[in-house]
Write a protein that holds these residues in place. Structure first.
Motif, PDB file in Angstrom:
ATOM      1  N   VAL A 296       8.915  28.715   3.000  1.00 31.81           N
ATOM      2  CA  VAL A 296       9.838  27.687   2.515  1.00 31.81           C
ATOM      3  C   VAL A 296       9.560  27.382   1.048  1.00 31.81           C
ATOM      4  O   VAL A 296      10.488  27.305   0.235  1.00 31.81           O
ATOM      5  CB  VAL A 296       9.742  26.411   3.377  1.00 31.81           C
ATOM      6  CG1 VAL A 296      10.565  25.278   2.768  1.00 31.81           C
ATOM      7  CG2 VAL A 296      10.199  26.709   4.807  1.00 31.81           C
TER       8      VAL A 296
ATOM      9  N   LEU B  59      12.215  27.827  -2.072  1.00 27.28           N
ATOM     10  CA  LEU B  59      12.663  26.682  -2.878  1.00 27.28           C
ATOM     11  C   LEU B  59      12.194  26.746  -4.323  1.00 27.28           C
ATOM     12  O   LEU B  59      12.876  26.251  -5.219  1.00 27.28           O
ATOM     13  CB  LEU B  59      12.196  25.372  -2.244  1.00 27.28           C
ATOM     14  CG  LEU B  59      12.827  25.032  -0.899  1.00 27.28           C
ATOM     15  CD1 LEU B  59      12.262  23.734  -0.370  1.00 27.28           C
ATOM     16  CD2 LEU B  59      14.344  24.963  -1.009  1.00 27.28           C
TER      17      LEU B  59
ATOM     18  N   MET C 123       8.610  19.519   7.459  1.00 28.44           N
ATOM     19  CA  MET C 123       9.224  20.264   6.357  1.00 28.44           C
ATOM     20  C   MET C 123      10.003  19.336   5.438  1.00 28.44           C
ATOM     21  O   MET C 123       9.969  19.492   4.218  1.00 28.44           O
ATOM     22  CB  MET C 123      10.133  21.382   6.882  1.00 28.44           C
ATOM     23  CG  MET C 123       9.414  22.605   7.397  1.00 28.44           C
ATOM     24  SD  MET C 123       8.120  23.309   6.329  1.00 28.44           S
ATOM     25  CE  MET C 123       8.862  23.398   4.747  1.00 28.44           C
TER      26      MET C 123
ATOM     27  N   ILE D 207       9.373  19.127   1.525  1.00 26.61           N
ATOM     28  CA  ILE D 207      10.484  19.375   0.599  1.00 26.61           C
ATOM     29  C   ILE D 207      10.650  18.217  -0.385  1.00 26.61           C
ATOM     30  O   ILE D 207      11.033  18.428  -1.537  1.00 26.61           O
ATOM     31  CB  ILE D 207      11.792  19.651   1.382  1.00 26.61           C
ATOM     32  CG1 ILE D 207      11.682  21.014   2.078  1.00 26.61           C
ATOM     33  CG2 ILE D 207      13.008  19.616   0.474  1.00 26.61           C
ATOM     34  CD1 ILE D 207      12.778  21.278   3.086  1.00 26.61           C
ATOM     35  N   GLN D 208      10.329  16.991   0.037  1.00 27.57           N
ATOM     36  CA  GLN D 208      10.397  15.850  -0.882  1.00 27.57           C
ATOM     37  C   GLN D 208       9.511  16.055  -2.106  1.00 27.57           C
ATOM     38  O   GLN D 208       9.791  15.496  -3.166  1.00 27.57           O
ATOM     39  CB  GLN D 208       9.944  14.565  -0.179  1.00 27.57           C
ATOM     40  CG  GLN D 208      10.931  14.014   0.790  1.00 27.57           C
ATOM     41  CD  GLN D 208      10.379  12.773   1.489  1.00 27.57           C
ATOM     42  OE1 GLN D 208       9.172  12.543   1.511  1.00 27.57           O
ATOM     43  NE2 GLN D 208      11.273  11.977   2.043  1.00 27.57           N
TER      44      GLN D 208
ATOM     45  N   SER E 176      13.643  20.841  -6.547  1.00 31.95           N
ATOM     46  CA  SER E 176      14.425  22.075  -6.538  1.00 31.95           C
ATOM     47  C   SER E 176      15.875  21.766  -6.198  1.00 31.95           C
ATOM     48  O   SER E 176      16.144  20.996  -5.271  1.00 31.95           O
ATOM     49  CB  SER E 176      13.863  23.040  -5.488  1.00 31.95           C
ATOM     50  OG  SER E 176      14.723  24.145  -5.321  1.00 31.95           O
TER      51      SER E 176
ATOM     52  N   ALA F 290      16.851  22.260  -2.513  1.00 32.14           N
ATOM     53  CA  ALA F 290      16.285  21.434  -1.446  1.00 32.14           C
ATOM     54  C   ALA F 290      17.350  20.939  -0.472  1.00 32.14           C
ATOM     55  O   ALA F 290      17.178  21.046   0.745  1.00 32.14           O
ATOM     56  CB  ALA F 290      15.511  20.265  -2.037  1.00 32.14           C
TER      57      ALA F 290
ATOM     58  N   LYS G 240      17.730  21.865   3.522  1.00 29.56           N
ATOM     59  CA  LYS G 240      17.662  20.889   4.614  1.00 29.56           C
ATOM     60  C   LYS G 240      18.863  21.051   5.551  1.00 29.56           C
ATOM     61  O   LYS G 240      18.717  20.968   6.766  1.00 29.56           O
ATOM     62  CB  LYS G 240      17.595  19.464   4.061  1.00 29.56           C
ATOM     63  CG  LYS G 240      16.255  19.148   3.413  1.00 29.56           C
ATOM     64  CD  LYS G 240      16.140  17.687   3.066  1.00 29.56           C
ATOM     65  CE  LYS G 240      16.670  17.380   1.713  1.00 29.56           C
ATOM     66  NZ  LYS G 240      16.445  16.013   1.251  1.00 29.56           N
TER      67      LYS G 240
END
Length: 160
Positions: free
Chosen positions: A51, A55, A106, A110-111, A115, A118, A122
């Motif tokens: 991931v 990203l 995840m 991702i926070q 990017s 992102a 999601k």
């Protein structure tokens, strides 16, 4: 079957530690993301390194993860709760423990990644989960998806 140009998968079932797991190589915008469906927990796990690679487009996603954790002390302090060591087959054909996270984990990771990909990622993760739920309710969808994937990979109808 998902109708999203960013998504495809190849299915592979494995039995690990007496639990049934279904691993899949999924594609997001043409990049590989290894995932694992835990039948017992009824949850998807996504490999963190894959991931992060998608990203960030980092040449060294493992190093990016180290830097990300050092920049975000809260993430770092909860890393052991967010990530689960998961046995997954690597490109050399051997199984290794690697860090994976469920959807909630995840989203937290991702926070910490600035990017533009992102938000689409999601949405893609939510589609992956929704597809699995649909397949559990109607197993014929799994068969249809497998046939479509084999055709996409170039297998003949007689082989399928």
């Amino acid at each position: 079957m998902l109708k999203n140009a960013n998504f495809a998968f190849v299915e592979n079932e494995e039995v690990m530690e007496n639990k049934k797991h279904e691993s899949q190589m999924q594609l997001f915008e043409g990049r590989k993301v290894r995932t694992l469906w835990d039948e017992e927990a009824q949850v998807w796990f996504f490999l963190v390194v894959d991931v992060v690679a998608v990203l960030t487009e980092s040449a060294d996603p493992k190093q990016y993860i180290k830097k990300m954790r050092s920049r975000d002390p809260e993430l770092n302090s909860r890393w052991g709760t967010i990530c689960t060591p998961t046995r997954m087959m690597a490109s050399d054909g051997k199984c290794y423990n690697t860090q994976a996270a469920d959807m909630q984990g995840m989203f937290r990771i991702i926070q910490s990644i600035p990017s533009p990909k992102a938000e689409p990622f999601k949405q893609w993760m939510a589609q992956v989960a929704a597809q699995r739920i649909d397949q559990m309710l109607d197993p014929e969808l799994s068969i249809d998806q497998a046939v479509a994937d084999y055709r996409r990979l170039g297998y003949s109808d007689s082989w399928i």
